[in-house]
Design a protein around this motif. Structure first.
Motif, PDB file in Angstrom:
ATOM      1  N   MET A 101      38.505  28.938  38.173  1.00  0.00           N
ATOM      2  CA  MET A 101      37.089  28.867  37.799  1.00  0.00           C
ATOM      3  C   MET A 101      36.265  30.007  38.394  1.00  0.00           C
ATOM      4  SD  MET A 101      36.964  26.360  35.773  1.00  0.00           S
ATOM      5  CE  MET A 101      35.288  25.799  35.605  1.00  0.00           C
ATOM      6  N   GLN A 102      36.903  30.992  38.986  1.00  0.00           N
ATOM      7  CA  GLN A 102      36.113  32.046  39.649  1.00  0.00           C
ATOM      8  C   GLN A 102      35.298  32.836  38.630  1.00  0.00           C
ATOM      9  OE1 GLN A 102      39.693  33.345  41.156  1.00  0.00           O
ATOM     10  NE2 GLN A 102      39.625  32.009  42.941  1.00  0.00           N
ATOM     11  N   TRP A 103      34.007  32.943  38.887  1.00  0.00           N
ATOM     12  CA  TRP A 103      33.109  33.668  37.986  1.00  0.00           C
ATOM     13  C   TRP A 103      33.262  35.172  38.149  1.00  0.00           C
ATOM     14  CZ3 TRP A 103      27.684  30.912  38.303  1.00  0.00           C
ATOM     15  CH2 TRP A 103      27.810  29.629  37.750  1.00  0.00           C
ATOM     16  N   ILE A 104      33.673  35.577  39.334  1.00  0.00           N
ATOM     17  CA  ILE A 104      33.858  37.007  39.593  1.00  0.00           C
ATOM     18  C   ILE A 104      35.270  37.158  40.110  1.00  0.00           C
ATOM     19  CG2 ILE A 104      32.846  36.756  41.892  1.00  0.00           C
ATOM     20  CD1 ILE A 104      31.844  39.606  41.675  1.00  0.00           C
ATOM     21  N   ARG A 105      35.951  38.182  39.663  1.00  0.00           N
ATOM     22  CA  ARG A 105      37.329  38.359  40.101  1.00  0.00           C
ATOM     23  C   ARG A 105      37.551  39.830  40.399  1.00  0.00           C
ATOM     24  NH1 ARG A 105      38.109  37.816  34.104  1.00  0.00           N
ATOM     25  NH2 ARG A 105      39.038  39.782  33.428  1.00  0.00           N
ATOM     26  N   VAL A 106      38.607  40.114  41.153  1.00  0.00           N
ATOM     27  CA  VAL A 106      38.969  41.497  41.454  1.00  0.00           C
ATOM     28  C   VAL A 106      40.250  41.804  40.706  1.00  0.00           C
ATOM     29  CG1 VAL A 106      39.501  43.161  43.238  1.00  0.00           C
ATOM     30  CG2 VAL A 106      37.899  41.306  43.726  1.00  0.00           C
ATOM     31  N   ASP A 107      40.145  42.583  39.628  1.00  0.00           N
ATOM     32  CA  ASP A 107      41.333  42.990  38.876  1.00  0.00           C
ATOM     33  C   ASP A 107      42.012  44.135  39.601  1.00  0.00           C
ATOM     34  OD1 ASP A 107      40.667  41.119  37.043  1.00  0.00           O
ATOM     35  OD2 ASP A 107      39.771  42.523  35.607  1.00  0.00           O
ATOM     36  N   THR A 108      43.331  44.168  39.550  1.00  0.00           N
ATOM     37  CA  THR A 108      44.079  45.250  40.178  1.00  0.00           C
ATOM     38  C   THR A 108      44.996  45.900  39.156  1.00  0.00           C
ATOM     39  OG1 THR A 108      44.046  44.115  42.304  1.00  0.00           O
ATOM     40  CG2 THR A 108      45.682  45.848  42.016  1.00  0.00           C
ATOM     41  N   TYR A 109      44.948  47.213  39.093  1.00  0.00           N
ATOM     42  CA  TYR A 109      45.846  47.961  38.208  1.00  0.00           C
ATOM     43  C   TYR A 109      46.587  49.007  39.026  1.00  0.00           C
ATOM     44  CZ  TYR A 109      42.782  45.917  34.664  1.00  0.00           C
ATOM     45  OH  TYR A 109      42.055  45.049  33.894  1.00  0.00           O
ATOM     46  N   PHE A 110      47.850  49.224  38.672  1.00  0.00           N
ATOM     47  CA  PHE A 110      48.669  50.222  39.367  1.00  0.00           C
ATOM     48  C   PHE A 110      48.899  51.414  38.464  1.00  0.00           C
ATOM     49  CE2 PHE A 110      50.017  46.072  41.095  1.00  0.00           C
ATOM     50  CZ  PHE A 110      49.701  46.276  42.426  1.00  0.00           C
ATOM     51  N   LEU A 156      56.171  52.760  40.715  1.00  0.00           N
ATOM     52  CA  LEU A 156      55.829  51.456  41.290  1.00  0.00           C
ATOM     53  C   LEU A 156      56.233  51.323  42.754  1.00  0.00           C
ATOM     54  CD1 LEU A 156      56.354  48.812  38.500  1.00  0.00           C
ATOM     55  CD2 LEU A 156      54.308  49.956  39.292  1.00  0.00           C
ATOM     56  N   ASP A 157      57.090  52.235  43.243  1.00  0.00           N
ATOM     57  CA  ASP A 157      57.421  52.154  44.664  1.00  0.00           C
ATOM     58  C   ASP A 157      56.367  52.844  45.513  1.00  0.00           C
ATOM     59  OD1 ASP A 157      59.866  50.645  44.918  1.00  0.00           O
ATOM     60  OD2 ASP A 157      60.693  52.180  43.577  1.00  0.00           O
ATOM     61  N   ASN A 158      55.554  53.677  44.884  1.00  0.00           N
ATOM     62  CA  ASN A 158      54.445  54.294  45.603  1.00  0.00           C
ATOM     63  C   ASN A 158      53.307  54.541  44.636  1.00  0.00           C
ATOM     64  OD1 ASN A 158      52.731  55.569  47.276  1.00  0.00           O
ATOM     65  ND2 ASN A 158      53.872  57.492  47.377  1.00  0.00           N
ATOM     66  N   PRO A 159      52.714  53.465  44.111  1.00  0.00           N
ATOM     67  CA  PRO A 159      51.687  53.638  43.081  1.00  0.00           C
ATOM     68  C   PRO A 159      50.311  53.837  43.690  1.00  0.00           C
ATOM     69  CG  PRO A 159      52.072  51.329  43.441  1.00  0.00           C
ATOM     70  CD  PRO A 159      52.916  52.064  44.457  1.00  0.00           C
ATOM     71  N   GLU A 160      49.396  54.309  42.855  1.00  0.00           N
ATOM     72  CA  GLU A 160      47.990  54.216  43.232  1.00  0.00           C
ATOM     73  C   GLU A 160      47.525  52.842  42.766  1.00  0.00           C
ATOM     74  OE1 GLU A 160      46.542  57.225  40.723  1.00  0.00           O
ATOM     75  OE2 GLU A 160      47.766  58.804  41.636  1.00  0.00           O
ATOM     76  N   ALA A 161      46.802  52.131  43.623  1.00  0.00           N
ATOM     77  CA  ALA A 161      46.300  50.809  43.252  1.00  0.00           C
ATOM     78  C   ALA A 161      44.789  50.906  43.068  1.00  0.00           C
ATOM     79  CB  ALA A 161      46.633  49.800  44.330  1.00  0.00           C
ATOM     80  N   TYR A 162      44.290  50.368  41.968  1.00  0.00           N
ATOM     81  CA  TYR A 162      42.859  50.419  41.690  1.00  0.00           C
ATOM     82  C   TYR A 162      42.310  49.009  41.559  1.00  0.00           C
ATOM     83  CZ  TYR A 162      43.750  55.313  40.828  1.00  0.00           C
ATOM     84  OH  TYR A 162      44.125  56.616  40.975  1.00  0.00           O
ATOM     85  N   ASN A 163      41.273  48.715  42.322  1.00  0.00           N
ATOM     86  CA  ASN A 163      40.609  47.419  42.226  1.00  0.00           C
ATOM     87  C   ASN A 163      39.388  47.549  41.339  1.00  0.00           C
ATOM     88  OD1 ASN A 163      42.343  45.960  43.904  1.00  0.00           O
ATOM     89  ND2 ASN A 163      41.387  46.903  45.700  1.00  0.00           N
ATOM     90  N   GLU A 164      39.125  46.527  40.564  1.00  0.00           N
ATOM     91  CA  GLU A 164      37.957  46.549  39.692  1.00  0.00           C
ATOM     92  C   GLU A 164      37.337  45.157  39.681  1.00  0.00           C
ATOM     93  OE1 GLU A 164      36.869  48.881  35.812  1.00  0.00           O
ATOM     94  OE2 GLU A 164      38.528  47.513  35.431  1.00  0.00           O
ATOM     95  N   VAL A 165      36.103  45.079  40.178  1.00  0.00           N
ATOM     96  CA  VAL A 165      35.404  43.798  40.186  1.00  0.00           C
ATOM     97  C   VAL A 165      35.011  43.457  38.754  1.00  0.00           C
ATOM     98  CG1 VAL A 165      33.331  42.623  40.929  1.00  0.00           C
ATOM     99  CG2 VAL A 165      34.579  44.050  42.526  1.00  0.00           C
TER     100      VAL A 165
END
Lengths: 1028, 216, 464
Positions: free
Chosen positions: A834-843, A847-856
């Motif tokens: 039910m979270q109204w706001i979430r933090v999406d993560t994309y790589f 995959l053994d050394n990815p850049e990780a990006y968070n997106e609210v």
């Protein structure tokens, strides 16, 4: 910030609480009640629990409603479908009582909340907070803008702490041998034992606490020890800072407290440190760090962050250069760097696999180029030698006094805590302990596996436990006494920089709990002193002794008031300490510590439940962990490569054997985890946490040893063949695409330009790299008449992906502000969180050394909202100020709006998720927000209740709203101020200025939905000398 | 072949057509009528109260201002209900042993609150704010009726959403001068519309009818 | 006892006419009305009804659970907010269409072959629409507030949101049900009167007497009857097109890739008639066999219906191909991904099954041999109905489960309650249908007599 009231809350009795009129969100016509006496409790269901040592069912649906139909239900149910015709919505209101005070406290204006400054201790160290109180009910914790350690930001623990206050599983009455007892009974019994102890000077008396920074408590303990000269005081924090302390000792020959000044650092090297989140100063560090990351235009400057770590951390996700290597290899790299900088660092160490000499060389150049403006941070989990190396390097680079400063320890009595616990256990085992008093600790659960605490404690004649819950330790004690929550009792605590804060309560103890101070007073035979007098008395003595600002001594009353008002005590910040590093500190490293070959296992405090003390907090349990998005579990984190090598799949249960101790844990394959290094989070596998936390996850303490508490070599993994179902809110599908392993969602995300990122250099060349094509930003033709938003207010939001650290604080803040329901593991698995706001993560990348990006991700409040025109009853409509409104009481629940929402930010009450049955949760709820019932849609409202409240005040005063007068809950708590909300019609507002930047872009703008929430594209600042 | 039905059946069937139509219409009207009736809305129905409190007596005979008891009406969403001590400020001096006031004295002595039956209640999902309404020149009696003429208190209006919206759409029909807001008895002047239009401008009254005005 | 044994009927030979030769006014009247009035209850009928009732019980239970616990007992979630319920809705509505087409459209077209099948086809329509109508109600989060979708002066001063296709549905479906019901009942009147006159028991006479509204078969009655049914036919013919067009708007109005497509209205109408005729065949073939109606529902009827199925099936096939083509031709990344995901994603198996059922399977109908074999046709019609259900499932679920923002992708897994709700509606449908074939003339007697008359005219003409 509304002016905090600073009167003593001791006179605020629960009996008055029950007189406040029902919070408007609650359907139950009876005001909330709290058990205040045995007789009341005896009738309560909790009494049965207390006796039977059982724990209540979770207060969220554990079954998905598929099964669980007994015969009676069946009959009821059969009728229901027929009876539906009669069930048409009857809107006749039930008769309601309205109950005024007999004598109303002056500062109370019914319907208007008050804010109090106080401090929340975590691991013994304080975080300044500001607590919202509705008619005497604390409902929301915010950061304290006046507090140096917070500056208005709050983290997940602070936000969630208010739920712990109302946790119905909290211990509610003293327990003696598993039977209900009373405080007086305890005092009597305890008194006898103390009497016998005093004859021997307390030789058999031991006190076990966590790390203590509270000056008052320390003072009390000191006087107790003078009263019982041969008694002993031990401290143990399961996630303590031993390494940092011992590292400092190694470097300076004494314990010192290290404070970083990230606002002054241009180049930062993190040696396995999650300083933006897991450090006591994390909130302040995050704010300062983000301050250096904001680039208004290409001409601006930014800092550069190198991170070496074994398991992905929040800090790592912001790194410009992140290298995943085994934690035990980091020392070798540090030493190589030290050598490069001409810092003596012991014997040569070959660089570990995955590290190139060029990389180190480039790093060294960068550091040398930034003397006195660089910073090396060693992680809490790294061995003392690495801390010593970091200190040595910082000295060599002349960073000390600029980006690093040293003070005396914040702990009242800094010590090697694991050793301290071992000594205690040895004493107990040797029968030298007769009376053991444990305050706010749970060693029966979190003592290292090789320290036989539970076995040893059996030899103690008289064991007392003061704690919030009847936990694993309470179980092995003769007496358990309920402890007060920090919102319930007076106290004080030191913050990361040593400044002290008064902890002022907002509510009388709900369950008649006792504070550590009271317990100490009992040891001194003072059973009549109120905690308020104890704390105030101490500081008055300090003032009179002249340890505080001179003003304090002359007029203590005003000083006390101001201190409470500010949330911290002036003149208590520890003085900067001049220390010289023992030049060869780094050399102290021994080969044994480094380069232990084979598979290593790393222990970490959990980003949600920390050391396990938050295990019964449903908000935190359901919080998707950073990167993995895992909820309701902890897992063995394994890198894709290692998993392939060991033939492990997601959800495989493996037996981990470490120095004879073993535990079984499910595997989760996490991109960015270092090869040959597996990580396990602490804080799970609780046996007696409560209805929420008991039996969730696996207990990592069971294999954690005292000599290698954080990084252990020689772990062996064997597949058991079992599977354990893991639930993640964003299911990262790792798939093979033309020979290379990629993450399916992320691939699509970058195809669709969901994340936009450039290097600072590219940004300089093309400032508009993130801009949407003009035909998407200017209004495309529409069949419906165009709405003019140019008049009055137009609400909008900007989220800066460059400073968002993905710490989840906004998600928990939203839980508290908007009365969001918890649904439980099974329903999250069904895709119904039910979270109204979430933090999406994309790589992105390997995959053994990815850049990780968070997106609210939250409701984008589209101007052409697709959800609106499909609703058959107009339950979601647009306001002239551009808000996409959701009217719960009009919603009939067709879910069409959610189907048509391109961002899928709408949440539906598939069943009755809100808890209407637990009285102790009523007062928690925000009375300004409707509690949603079954069958209605809900979603982010930009905190419309705050907007309306502020607008009413402004209109009453016949003025327009000022920029920043309205803060959404997510914005207010954000440690890095990455979220900014405001009026986009006002060109001078912060949000307008942000949206005017060239990095501003909207998600899925090509759909012509015209989102009001836009993002600032991510920038990275890589070192050109480092290729790839 | 014998007739199955008597020939009166012809009439009956014809009548039944008309009757059927009337029946359906009648039921519809009944439903509507019940929904608007005091039985359903509680409007105009005095409730059983612990103390026979008379707004008429206190406001008109004694001339006590509304805000003396409803202290937060200008500051907060909630107008406020007087704590027992407010009653006792006077009633410790006058009518000190009036039978009628026994519950008040008892409450003051025991510290147990008086439990009034709520007269004007809104559903929990409706967020009404008193302060902004009085600030914008909407008088107490506009919604609560001529309290100065109520020996016992009742709910004057249905408080249906439609009723709220009527005023929100046409504030000029109801707004009054700020100095008249707290008049316990108020008759709108003959030139209400003219004055109203003028006051709407003067007080910068916006006609809010968006859902978020009341639902959050 | 079983009618087949009790009434020593001579099995009618298969014929290529729309009615077997040698039928007289009396024979048709006897034949049809006897099934209602004379034949005792057969155990096969009773067994069938019991089975249907059992399924109806399942429906009651399933809906009970849905109403008491919430739609959460189904597998739906965010992102897949619609699944079985809406699939069933569209499927049932579609099935209804054949009945309307046969009774109204073919009437206007003066098609003789409609006469003996229109009665039970219309009944099928009404029962199907009844089943369909349940789902929009049952799938709501708060079904007890369904009436908020109706425009009426409420205490809130609010109205439904007329831009929403769901409101259009309310009007479309209710109109459809009303018109079909009236049309069917008006058509029944003369036959009910026949039953009234042939009934022996007084109570039966009275019941049929009341429901036949005093029909006397006078010239005035007949002329008014003709006019009335012609008007109703004119009214309901556009409904054949409009209703499923509106239903398709539920999807096309949304912006979702896989829904947002202009081809939907014709595609849905064709699909509806496709599945509708499949259902008519599914009902007709066992009926004619069991009640020995081969003389009235002849191979010619089956052949015609098979041809209609083939034709509409081809339209549907064309739509599939166009849908796929356009999604690639559009160059829209979301559309492309949607189509790729349909064909290769987690639900690929369902998609290809649907292609096999709707696109490949029916091609056998090109062969006369298949059209001439009742039981092969029966098989094909079942396959087509399965396919059409899957089609709606694929359109709804595969479009929803992976739309624009990858972070929100999810899966839908049906729960036992999903299945029970669907099976339950079959129970409702067949319960009603079993009662219908027992208590009402399943073939329009007066129209058959009219047909016999026409045939005799033709033969006389042939003689001279």
């Amino acid at each position: 910030m509304p002016n905090p009231m600073t009167d003593s809350k001791d006179d605020l009795k629960a009996s008055e609480l029950v007189q406040i009129q029902l919070p408007s969100d609650s359907a139950n016509p009876h005001p909330p009640r709290f058990w205040r006496s045995l007789d009341e409790l005896n009738n309560g269901a909790a009494y049965q629990k207390g006796l039977a040592h059982e724990f209540p069912e979770g207060r969220f649906p554990k079954t998905s409603g598929q099964g669980g139909l007994n015969r009676r239900d069946l009959l009821k149910v059969m009728g229901a479908s027929a009876g539906l015709a009669g069930l048409t919505a009857c809107t006749k209101l039930p008769p309601e009582k309205i109950v005024p005070y007999v004598r109303q406290p002056e500062e109370f204006v019914p319907g208007i909340p008050l804010f109090y400054a106080t401090a929340m201790p975590l691991g013994g160290i304080g975080r300044g907070v500001l607590v919202e109180s509705h008619m005497g009910r604390p409902t929301k914790v915010e950061g304290n803008p006046d507090h140096p350690g917070s500056l208005g930001g709050a983290d997940v623990f602070g936000q969630a702490s208010v739920l712990t206050l109302y946790d119905p599983d909290r211990s509610q009455v003293p327990i003696h041998f598993g039977h209900l007892a009373s405080w007086d009974g305890f005092i009597a019994d305890f008194g006898d034992h103390l009497a016998s102890e005093s004859s021997t000077g307390g030789a058999g008396l031991r006190i076990l606490t966590g790390s203590i920074t509270s000056p008052t408590l320390a003072d009390q303990i000191k006087s107790v020890l003078s009263q019982f000269p041969s008694a002993g005081w031990h401290q143990y924090e399961p996630c303590g800072r031993d390494n940092a302390r011992e590292g400092a000792k190694l470097a300076f020959g004494q314990y010192v407290n290290t404070i970083y000044r990230l606002d002054k650092a241009d180049v930062i090297l993190s040696l396995d440190s999650d300083f933006l989140f897991a450090e006591p100063g994390g909130l302040r560090y995050a704010r300062d760090f983000a301050g250096r990351r904001r680039m208004v235009d290409p001409s601006g400057t930014t800092n550069r962050l190198y991170v070496l770590e074994s398991t992905p951390s929040i800090t790592g996700s912001l790194a410009d250069h992140r290298v995943p290597i085994r934690s035990s290899d980091i020392q070798a790299v540090a030493r190589a760097a030290a050598q490069g900088l001409g810092v003596p660092s012991g014997s040569d160490a070959a660089l570990p696999a995955g590290m190139s000499a060029d990389w180190v060389a480039a790093l060294v150049h960068d550091l040398q180029a930034h003397r006195a403006s660089s910073l090396v941070v060693a992680g809490e989990q790294q061995p003392p030698s690495v801390h010593a190396l970091a200190h040595a390097i910082n000295h060599a680079l002349g960073n000390v006094g600029v980006t690093v400063i040293y003070t005396d320890p914040v702990e009242a009595n800094a010590t090697d805590e694991i050793k301290s616990l071992k000594d205690l256990v040895a004493d107990m085992d040797g029968g030298r302990v007769r009376t053991l008093l444990m305050i706010g600790v749970n060693p029966a659960y979190n003592a290292p596996a090789d320290v036989p605490f539970v076995a040893a404690i059996q030899k103690v004649d008289f064991r007392v436990h003061l704690g919030l819950h009847q936990d694993e330790t309470a179980e092995v004690c003769h007496w358990h006494v309920p402890e007060t929550h920090y919102l319930e009792a007076w106290g004080d605590v030191r913050n990361y920089d040593g400044s002290a804060s008064i902890i002022q309560p907002l509510i009388a103890p709900l369950y008649g709990g006792k504070s550590a101070h009271e317990m100490m007073a009992v040891l001194q035979g003072q059973t009549n002193l109120s905690t308020h007098d104890l704390v105030r008395g101490y500081w008055q003595r300090q003032a009179e002794a002249g340890h505080l600002a001179p003003a304090a001594a002359s007029n203590f009353e005003t000083f006390w008031e101001t201190s409470l008002n500010n949330g911290w005590i002036e003149g208590t910040t520890l003085a900067v300490k001049q220390v010289t590093a023992n030049a060869s500190a780094g050399a102290a490293t021994t080969a044994a510590e480094s380069n232990a070959q084979g598979l290593e296992i790393v222990f970490r405090p959990d980003p949600s439940v920390w050391d396990g003390s938050f295990a019964n907090n449903a908000w935190l349990q359901e919080l998707p962990r950073p990167f993995s998005k895992l909820t309701w579990d902890n897992t063995l984190l394994v890198s894709p490569a290692t998993a392939a090598r060991l033939g492990l799949q997601r959800e495989d249960v493996v037996k981990i054997v470490l120095e004879g101790h073993e535990v079984e844990a499910p595997v989760l394959i996490l991109p960015g985890q270092a090869a040959n290094s597996v990580a396990l989070h602490l804080g799970y596998g609780r046996r007696r946490a409560g209805g929420v936390g008991t039996g969730v996850g696996v207990n990592a303490y069971a294999i954690r040893t005292s000599d290698a508490p954080w990084i252990a070599a020689g772990a062996t993994l064997t597949k058991t063949g079992d599977k354990h179902h893991l639930v993640t809110t964003q299911n990262h599908h790792l798939i093979d695409q033309n020979g290379q392993k990629v993450e399916e969602e992320s691939e699509a995300a970058f195809d669709r330009h969901v994340i936009r990122v450039a290097t600072v250099e590219e940004y300089g060349r093309d400032p508009n790299f993130a801009a949407d094509p003009p035909e998407e930003t200017t209004a495309a033709p529409s069949m419906y008449p165009k709405v003019d938003y140019s008049q009055g207010y137009s609400w909008g939001m900007s989220v800066d992906l460059n400073t968002c650290i993905g710490c989840n604080a906004c998600v928990v803040a939203c839980y508290a502000e908007n009365n969001i329901a918890v649904v439980g593991k099974e329903e999250v698995d069904n895709g119904r969180d039910m979270q109204w706001i979430r933090v999406d993560t994309y790589f992105r990348g390997d995959l053994d050394n990815p850049e990780a990006y968070n997106e609210v991700m939250l409701c984008q409040h589209c101007e052409n909202a697709p959800c609106e025109y499909v609703c058959p009853v107009g339950a979601t409509v647009h306001s002239p100020e551009g808000l996409n409104l959701m009217v719960y009481n009009r919603c009939v629940g067709t879910r069409y709006c959610s189907n048509n929402c391109p961002y899928k930010v709408r949440r539906f009450n598939f069943k009755l998720y809100s808890d209407w049955d637990t009285p102790s949760l009523y007062p928690l709820r925000n009375p300004d927000v409707t509690v949603r019932s079954r069958g209605v849609m809900e979603k982010c409202t930009y905190c419309v209740q705050r907007i309306m409240e502020a607008k009413i005040v402004a209109e009453r005063e016949d003025r327009t709203l000022r920029d920043g007068e309205i803060q959404t809950a997510c914005q207010q708590t954000c440690p890095t101020q990455a979220i900014v909300f405001g009026n986009i019609n006002d060109p001078e507002s912060r949000v307008s200025k942000l949206k005017a930047q060239s990095r501003d872009y909207g998600l899925l703008r090509d759909l012509n939905v015209r989102p009001r929430t836009t993002y600032l594209a991510r920038l990275t600042n890589p070192n050109v000398e480092i290729k790839g | 072949m014998p007739q199955i039905f008597h020939h009166s059946m012809n009439t009956i069937s014809r009548v039944s057509i008309v009757a059927g139509v009337l029946l359906v219409g009648g039921l519809g009207y009944l439903a509507w009528a019940v929904n608007e009736s005091p039985y359903y809305t509680n409007a105009k129905l005095p409730l059983e109260q612990p103390v026979l409190f008379s707004h008429k007596h206190h406001t008109m005979d004694d001339g006590i201002d509304c805000r003396y008891c409803h202290t937060s009406v200008e500051k907060s969403s909630f107008a406020g209900l007087p704590p027992t001590e407010t009653c006792m400020t006077c009633h410790s001096q006058i009518w000190t042993n009036a039978e009628m006031l026994e519950p008040v004295r008892a409450s003051y002595a025991t510290g147990q609150s008086l439990e009034w039956a709520r007269v004007n209640a809104l559903p929990d999902f409706v967020y009404f704010n008193h302060s902004i309404h009085v600030a914008k020149g909407i008088g107490c009696t506009t919604c609560h009726g001529q309290l100065g003429e109520m020996p016992v208190t009742w709910k004057e209006n249905t408080l249906y959403m439609r009723w709220c919206i009527d005023c929100h759409k046409h504030p000029e029909r109801f707004v009054r001068r700020r100095q008249d807001v707290f008049k316990p008895v108020y008759e709108p002047p003959a030139n209400q519309l003219a004055m109203g239009k003028q006051l709407v401008k003067e007080y910068r009254i916006k006609s809010y009818t968006n859902c978020d005005t009341c639902h959050r | 006892m079983d009618p087949v044994e009790t009434n020593n009927l001579t099995a009618v030979v298969e014929t290529d006419e729309v009615i077997a030769p040698g039928q007289t006014y009396r024979s048709v009247s006897d034949r049809v009305s006897d099934m209602v009035l004379e034949w005792p209850i057969g155990y096969r009928w009773a067994a069938g009804l019991l089975l249907a009732l059992a399924l109806l019980f399942v429906l009651n239970l399933a809906l009970g659970v849905v109403f008491t616990i919430g739609v959460g007992v189904w597998g739906i979630n965010i992102p897949v907010g619609w699944a079985f319920a809406i699939t069933n809705f569209v499927w049932w509505i579609g099935i209804g269409h054949a009945g309307t087409l046969i009774s109204a459209f073919l009437l206007l077209m003066r098609q003789q072959w409609r006469t003996s099948i229109n009665r039970f086809a219309e009944a099928m329509t009404i029962f199907a629409v009844a089943c369909a109508g349940m789902f929009p109600l049952a799938h709501m989060g708060r079904p007890w507030l369904f009436y908020w979708l109706l425009p009426y002066p409420d205490t809130m001063g609010t109205w439904p949101q007329f831009r929403s296709p769901l409101v259009w549905d309310v009007f479309a479906v209710s109109t459809y049900l009303t018109v079909s019901l009236i049309f069917w009942y008006v058509g029944l009147l003369p036959d009910l009167a026949t039953l009234r006159d042939r009934a022996k028991k007084r109570i039966t006479k009275i019941i049929y007497g009341i429901v036949s509204l005093g029909w006397r078969g006078s010239a005035v009655h007949w002329s008014r009857y003709e006019m009335c049914s012609l008007l109703l036919a004119g009214l309901s013919t556009p409904l054949v097109v409009s209703v499923h067009t509106v239903v398709s708007f539920d999807f096309t109005i949304a912006i979702l890739p896989g829904w947002h497509s202009t081809i939907f209205p014709p595609y849905f109408v064709a699909g509806a008639i496709y599945s509708g005729f499949a259902m008519v065949l599914t009902l007709a073939i066992p009926l004619r066999k069991y009640y020995h109606l081969e003389g009235f529902v002849t191979m010619k009827h089956l052949d015609f219906m098979a041809k209609v199925m083939l034709a509409t099936g081809l339209v549907v096939a064309y739509s599939y191909i166009m849908e796929a083509f356009m999604s690639f031709y559009s160059g829209n990344p979301y559309e492309r991904y949607m189509m790729m995901n349909r064909m290769t994603g987690p639900y690929a198996k369902v998609f290809w099954t649907l292609i096999a059922c709707n696109l490949v399977g029916p091609q056998v109908l090109w062969l006369r041999r298949f059209r001439q074999s009742a039981w092969l046709l029966f098989g094909v019609s079942l396959v087509v109905q399965t396919g059409m259900w899957l089609e709606r499932f694929v359109i709804i679920v595969t479009s929803l489960h992976r739309d624009f923002l990858p972070s929100s992708w999810g899966m839908f897994y049906p729960t036992r309650w999903d299945y029970m709700t669907f099976l339950g509606t079959l129970g409702l449908f067949f319960t009603l249908f079993y009662l219908f074939i027992r208590f009402l003339p399943m073939i329009a007697i007066h129209e058959l007599r009219d047909l016999v008359h026409k045939k005799q005219e033709e033969s006389h003409a042939a003689v001279h």
